[in-house]
Design an enzyme around this catalytic site. Sequence first.
Site, PDB file in Angstrom:
ATOM      1  N   CYS A   1       0.847  -1.185   0.000  1.00 47.19           N
ATOM      2  CA  CYS A   1       0.000   0.000   0.000  1.00 47.19           C
ATOM      3  C   CYS A   1       0.880   1.231   0.000  1.00 47.19           C
ATOM      4  CB  CYS A   1      -0.923   0.009   1.230  1.00 47.19           C
ATOM      5  SG  CYS A   1      -0.087   0.393   2.782  1.00 47.19           S
TER       6      CYS A   1
ATOM      7  N   ARG B   1      -4.509   0.747  -0.502  1.00 47.32           N
ATOM      8  CA  ARG B   1      -4.094  -0.657  -0.500  1.00 47.32           C
ATOM      9  C   ARG B   1      -4.112  -1.283  -1.886  1.00 47.32           C
ATOM     10  NH1 ARG B   1      -7.090  -6.040   1.882  1.00 47.32           N
ATOM     11  NH2 ARG B   1      -5.260  -7.399   1.871  1.00 47.32           N
ATOM     12  N   LEU B   2      -3.026  -1.961  -2.207  1.00 48.41           N
ATOM     13  CA  LEU B   2      -2.957  -2.867  -3.342  1.00 48.41           C
ATOM     14  C   LEU B   2      -3.042  -4.273  -2.757  1.00 48.41           C
ATOM     15  CD1 LEU B   2      -2.461  -3.074  -6.460  1.00 48.41           C
ATOM     16  CD2 LEU B   2      -0.045  -3.382  -5.910  1.00 48.41           C
TER      17      LEU B   2
ATOM     18  N   SER C   1      12.098  -9.380  -9.931  1.00 47.14           N
ATOM     19  CA  SER C   1      13.166  -8.754 -10.707  1.00 47.14           C
ATOM     20  C   SER C   1      14.511  -9.032 -10.053  1.00 47.14           C
ATOM     21  CB  SER C   1      12.912  -7.242 -10.816  1.00 47.14           C
ATOM     22  OG  SER C   1      13.746  -6.640 -11.778  1.00 47.14           O
ATOM     23  N   GLY C   2      15.594  -8.717 -10.761  1.00 49.55           N
ATOM     24  CA  GLY C   2      16.927  -9.128 -10.321  1.00 49.55           C
ATOM     25  C   GLY C   2      17.765  -8.068  -9.637  1.00 49.55           C
TER      26      GLY C   2
ATOM     27  N   ASP D   1      -0.185 -10.699   5.974  1.00 49.21           N
ATOM     28  CA  ASP D   1       1.194 -10.551   6.450  1.00 49.21           C
ATOM     29  C   ASP D   1       1.384  -9.337   7.345  1.00 49.21           C
ATOM     30  OD1 ASP D   1       0.733  -8.845   4.279  1.00 49.21           O
ATOM     31  OD2 ASP D   1       2.837  -8.850   3.668  1.00 49.21           O
TER      32      ASP D   1
ATOM     33  N   ILE E   1      -2.211 -10.232  -0.607  1.00 49.12           N
ATOM     34  CA  ILE E   1      -2.375 -11.385   0.283  1.00 49.12           C
ATOM     35  C   ILE E   1      -3.607 -11.154   1.160  1.00 49.12           C
ATOM     36  CG2 ILE E   1      -1.341 -12.646   2.217  1.00 49.12           C
ATOM     37  CD1 ILE E   1       1.404 -12.016   1.024  1.00 49.12           C
TER      38      ILE E   1
END
Length: 652
Positions: A2, A50-51, A377-378, A104, A54
Amino acid sequence: MCGLLGLLSADGTANTFTDPVAEALPCMRHRGPDDSGTWNDDDVVFGFNRLSIIDLEHSHQPLQWGPADQPNRYSMTFNGEIYNYVELREELQELGYSFNTGGDGEPIVVGFHHWGADVVNHLRGMFGIAIWDSVERRLFLARDPFGIKPMYLASTDKATVFSSEKKCILSLADAIGLNLDLDPRAIAHYTDLQYVPEPESLHKNIFRLESGSRAFVTPPAEGAHGGCTIEQERYFEPKFPVAKVPAGGEDALFQRIAEALEDSVAKHMRADVTVGSFLSGGIDSTAIATLAKRHNPDLLTFTTGFQREGYSEVDVAAESAAAIGAEHIVKVVSPEEFADAVPKIMWYLDDPVADPALVPLYFVAAEARKHVKVVLSGEGADELFGGYTIYKEPLSLAPFEKIPGPINKVLAKLGDALPDGVRGKSLLQRGTMSMEERYYGNARSFNYEQLERVLREVRPEWDHREVTAPIYAKSQDMDPVARMQHLDLFTWLRGDILVKADKITMANSLELRVPFLDKVVFDVAETLPIDMKISHGTTKYALRKAMERIVPEHVLNRKKLGFPVPIRHWLAGDELYGWAKKHIEDSQTDHIFNKAEVLAMLEEHRTAMTSGSGPDHSRRLWTVLAFMIWHGIFVEKRIDPGISEQDYPVKL
């Protein structure tokens, strides 16, 4: 995931700030379009966007929790993801605690009740956390060890405000009496380094809680006057101890790396939505995508590029996707799209970052968001495993360490006396410098003499060493490559790489996760001896060996390009020359920059690129241009960033 926004009143009148906080929230609706709201008591106001990733139907924020005898003692909002939340919940349940949600977030606040501020040492993830303890009347703030998630702060006699995005604090400036003067010192640091180093921001009175730090904010005692007290401390300090290959030998070390990374990717795949992966042509993103495919057979991968030879990894990425069996999606960016997107990107950034790779990242993130809500992603592999070519320099300059001091001084003078372009000049100059003098991190646009020509206000004490010296002071016992890694963790990584990773993906309501920047992976990487990083003519030697049986062979030893941008050619050609010149001429920054010098630099660059000889000023020009566009949006309010008025109704 979020965007958090909060305010701690200095006099117990938080209710007077509920409307301003609610009005500021839409500034970062992109960080969380799924849910939004505010909560307050007499002391604090919390806001969130909020996105949902979970526990989609529950785990709303702000989240209240308390023990049986003190219900709702704590109120929390946090931005990020905790990847070990399942294990953390089980540990706390064994200690007798109960939970009301499956997300979470709740394990954080329960853990805070049990461990206090040390809860951060139990968290495996990325986070910006704010917890209000209504009994102790103090606010706890924390950021993850590497600074993946942001936290801005500002304080006046009326209140202390904190937020995931600075633009929300700008919106609250009038309400709390915050002065929004720019900081010439931060401007000089930005122009020198291409990013604003933590804890600074370009606004003098707004700063950032640093990566790996936590703080307690306390309002004045009842009846007392003045602002809130902020007490900060660092809880995470990378050590990079001088190490040798462990008793089990190299193979055992490579196995430890592979197992740590595999475990990290598995934890980072935890979500109640679809997870995809960015994929370029190098080993870092390919390793992450390959491991992710084991957990999602229908994995989607995404890459971007340009229609110019040498500036695209689209073909290599597509070959990698085919080799691991992932469906691959490509976005090609035109120069016109590139230029049109820059103002919008500068708005999302809050402070400018002079990295042209932001633009293709914006487009590939927008493309990914059409299909998934989370991507891996790296980022972080180079800093942890020794991936930058410059890390080889201590080995090539090692002979200079044996030269007596008086001779070293003579060689230094000789190097300075040689004409520019003469072979050996750079070697002599760098070889006779200390590391603290020669290595300033992975980016620097201007040397001090150039800064003096371009900036109206600059002082000798404002150069890069003001930023790097305190960091170097903590690395005296490390090997030379580890010292460079340590510096980059506190400069380039958190100043450029992680800022663009967070801000640009969240601009598209897309959550980006970085499995390399995980405490379990770091625990292994931190102990690598120098010859496991820079060895056998390559970088990231141990990581490459660990990935031999995992990644496709064609990328195993391939040099990484990331998302390269042909900015040096475009600024000299029809693509961006006219666009750049107009932005420089129209910018109302004559009090900050010597615009005549900047325009001359643009012409010199164009001539050099056309003739094939002369200086390449593209990085310096882009640094100035990014600032000018940022200034046109946030200070002059002359440039429209192109953000929907419906989505973001607050005037900035």
